[in-house]
Motif scaffolding. Structure first.
Motif, PDB file in Angstrom:
ATOM      1  N   GLY A  37      -8.970  -2.437 -10.326  1.00 52.55           N
ATOM      2  CA  GLY A  37      -8.171  -1.325  -9.815  1.00 52.55           C
ATOM      3  C   GLY A  37      -8.345  -1.133  -8.315  1.00 52.55           C
ATOM      4  N   VAL A  38      -9.581  -1.230  -7.854  1.00 56.43           N
ATOM      5  CA  VAL A  38      -9.847  -1.099  -6.415  1.00 56.43           C
ATOM      6  C   VAL A  38      -9.157  -2.216  -5.646  1.00 56.43           C
ATOM      7  CG1 VAL A  38     -11.656  -1.260  -4.668  1.00 56.43           C
ATOM      8  CG2 VAL A  38     -12.022   0.154  -6.700  1.00 56.43           C
ATOM      9  N   VAL A  40      -6.446  -3.876  -6.424  1.00 52.25           N
ATOM     10  CA  VAL A  40      -5.001  -3.625  -6.392  1.00 52.25           C
ATOM     11  C   VAL A  40      -4.674  -2.532  -5.376  1.00 52.25           C
ATOM     12  CG1 VAL A  40      -3.052  -2.741  -7.721  1.00 52.25           C
ATOM     13  CG2 VAL A  40      -4.589  -4.420  -8.744  1.00 52.25           C
ATOM     14  N   LEU A  41      -5.447  -1.460  -5.362  1.00 54.70           N
ATOM     15  CA  LEU A  41      -5.215  -0.380  -4.413  1.00 54.70           C
ATOM     16  C   LEU A  41      -5.359  -0.857  -2.977  1.00 54.70           C
ATOM     17  CD1 LEU A  41      -7.024   2.636  -6.137  1.00 54.70           C
ATOM     18  CD2 LEU A  41      -4.565   2.295  -5.867  1.00 54.70           C
ATOM     19  N   LEU A  42      -6.362  -1.697  -2.723  1.00 58.09           N
ATOM     20  CA  LEU A  42      -6.562  -2.212  -1.373  1.00 58.09           C
ATOM     21  C   LEU A  42      -5.411  -3.118  -0.942  1.00 58.09           C
ATOM     22  CD1 LEU A  42     -10.377  -3.069  -1.531  1.00 58.09           C
ATOM     23  CD2 LEU A  42      -9.311  -1.226  -0.226  1.00 58.09           C
ATOM     24  N   VAL A  44      -2.278  -3.367  -2.186  1.00 56.39           N
ATOM     25  CA  VAL A  44      -0.991  -2.679  -2.082  1.00 56.39           C
ATOM     26  C   VAL A  44      -1.050  -1.573  -1.032  1.00 56.39           C
ATOM     27  CG1 VAL A  44       0.725  -1.315  -3.317  1.00 56.39           C
ATOM     28  CG2 VAL A  44      -0.415  -3.217  -4.474  1.00 56.39           C
ATOM     29  N   GLY A  45      -2.120  -0.789  -1.041  1.00 60.15           N
ATOM     30  CA  GLY A  45      -2.218   0.346  -0.130  1.00 60.15           C
ATOM     31  C   GLY A  45      -2.193  -0.054   1.332  1.00 60.15           C
ATOM     32  N   ALA A 134       0.099  -7.537  -7.804  1.00 58.93           N
ATOM     33  CA  ALA A 134      -0.187  -6.656  -6.669  1.00 58.93           C
ATOM     34  C   ALA A 134       0.434  -7.173  -5.378  1.00 58.93           C
ATOM     35  CB  ALA A 134      -1.696  -6.506  -6.501  1.00 58.93           C
TER      36      ALA A 134
END
Length: 265
Positions: A37-38, A40-42, A44-45, A134
C-alpha cells in the motif's frame, strides 16, 4: 499418532505445492499489505504531484532529478516506490531467518531451492501486477494534469510504464537475494539502497571522465536506461539496459541459491 492419521495419504512435495504455501505465507504477514500500500501511494502520489507542477517554476520531483518530459513527471515516484518494494523483498527472505521460521520451511522442503524459487515466483507475480497497476494509474491520471500530456501511443511511453513495473519487481528480487545472502534485514536493506541509490552518485564523483562509460553499467543507471523515454548522452539503449539490470538480478539470485543450498539454516 492415531491410526486415522497414519492412514492419510502423504502428498509428495512439489513446486506447485511449495508455491501455494509461500502464497499463503506472503499474504498472512501484515507488513506485506502495508508495504504494498505504501509503495502504491508513493508511486501514484508523487507522480500526480509532479504532474500537477510540471512545467512550472516550482516543478516537483526529487532534488537533482527533475523530470524533463511528461512521462517522467508522472513516474516521478519510481525511486520512492523502489524503497518500499526493495524492503518488502528483503523482509520476505531475511525476515524468516530472523524469526527462525526458515527452519520449518526447509524441514518441510529438504531440497531447499524450491522454497527460494517459490518465493521468487510469488513475489514477482504480485509485485509486478501491483506496480503495473500503480504506474499505469500514475501515468494515465498524471497526463490529465499536464497540458498537452503524453498518450499511451507516444514513442517510449508504454515501455516506460511497463518498464517501471519490471524495475520495481527487479529491485525487490535484488532485495530478496541480498536477504538470503546476508540473512540480516538491516544489512540487506542498507546494501540494497547503497547499490541502487548511492553507488551511481559516488561513482560519478570518483571515477575519472575517461572511465565514464563504466557508470552506465551500474544497476540504477541500467534500469533508468530501460525506462527512459528518450536516451540521454552516455545512456545504454533500452534493450541493453534491461539486459544489464537482469544480469545483476540473476547473479544475486544465483549466489543466494548457492548459499541456501550449501549453508546451514
Amino acid at each position: 499418532m492415531t491410526a486415522a492419521a497414519l492412514s492419510l495419504p502423504r502428498k509428495r512435495v512439489s513446486l506447485p505445492r511449495v508455491v501455494k504455501s509461500e502464497w499463503i505465507k506472503f499474504w498472512t504477514v501484515r507488513s506485506t499489505v502495508i508495504t504494498l500500500g505504501v509503495a502504491v501511494l508513493l508511486l501514484v502520489g508523487f507522480g500526480l504531484l509532479a504532474s500537477s507542477l510540471y512545467g512550472t517554476p516550482s516543478q516537483g520531483g526529487p532534488p537533482g532529478n527533475e523530470p524533463t518530459d511528461p512521462v517522467g513527471a508522472s513516474l516521478t515516484g519510481t525511486n520512492f516506490a523502489q524503497l518500499a518494494f526493495g524492503t518488502l523483498g528483503v523482509l520476505l527472505m531475511a525476515g524468516e531467518y530472523s524469526t527462525g521460521m526458515i527452519r520449518s520451511s526447509m524441514t518441510a522442503v529438504p531440497k531447499r531451492l524450491p522454497v527460494l524459487w517459490a518465493k521468487v515466483a510469488v513475489f514477482t507475480t504480485v509485485v509486478f501486477a501491483v506496480a503495473l497497476a500503480a504506474s499505469a494509474a500514475a501515468f494515465t491520471f498524471g497526463q490529465m494534469l499536464i497540458e498537452d500530456g503524453a498518450s499511451w501511443s507516444d514513442p517510449g511511453a508504454a515501455r516506460a510504464v511497463i518498464g517501471t513495473a519490471v524495475v520495481m519487481a527487479g529491485v525487490g528480487l535484488l532485495g530478496m537475494g541480498l536477504g538470503a545472502l546476508m540473512r540480516s534485514t538491516p544489512g540487506a536493506i542498507t546494501t540494497l539502497f547503497g547499490v541502487m541509490f548511492l553507488l551511481a552518485m559516488v561513482a560519478a564523483l570518483l571515477i575519472p571522465d575517461s572511465w565514464g562509460d563504466v557508470v552506465q553499467y551500474l544497476p540504477s543507471n541500467a534500469a533508468d536506461a530501460f525506462t527512459a523515454v528518450e536516451q540521454g548522452e552516455g545512456m545504454l539503449s533500452p534493450g541493453a539496459g534491461l539486459a544489464v539490470f537482469t544480469g545483476y538480478i540473476v547473479a544475486v539470485l544465483g549466489a543466494a541459491a548457492w548459499r541456501v543450498k550449501r549453508s546451514d539454516v
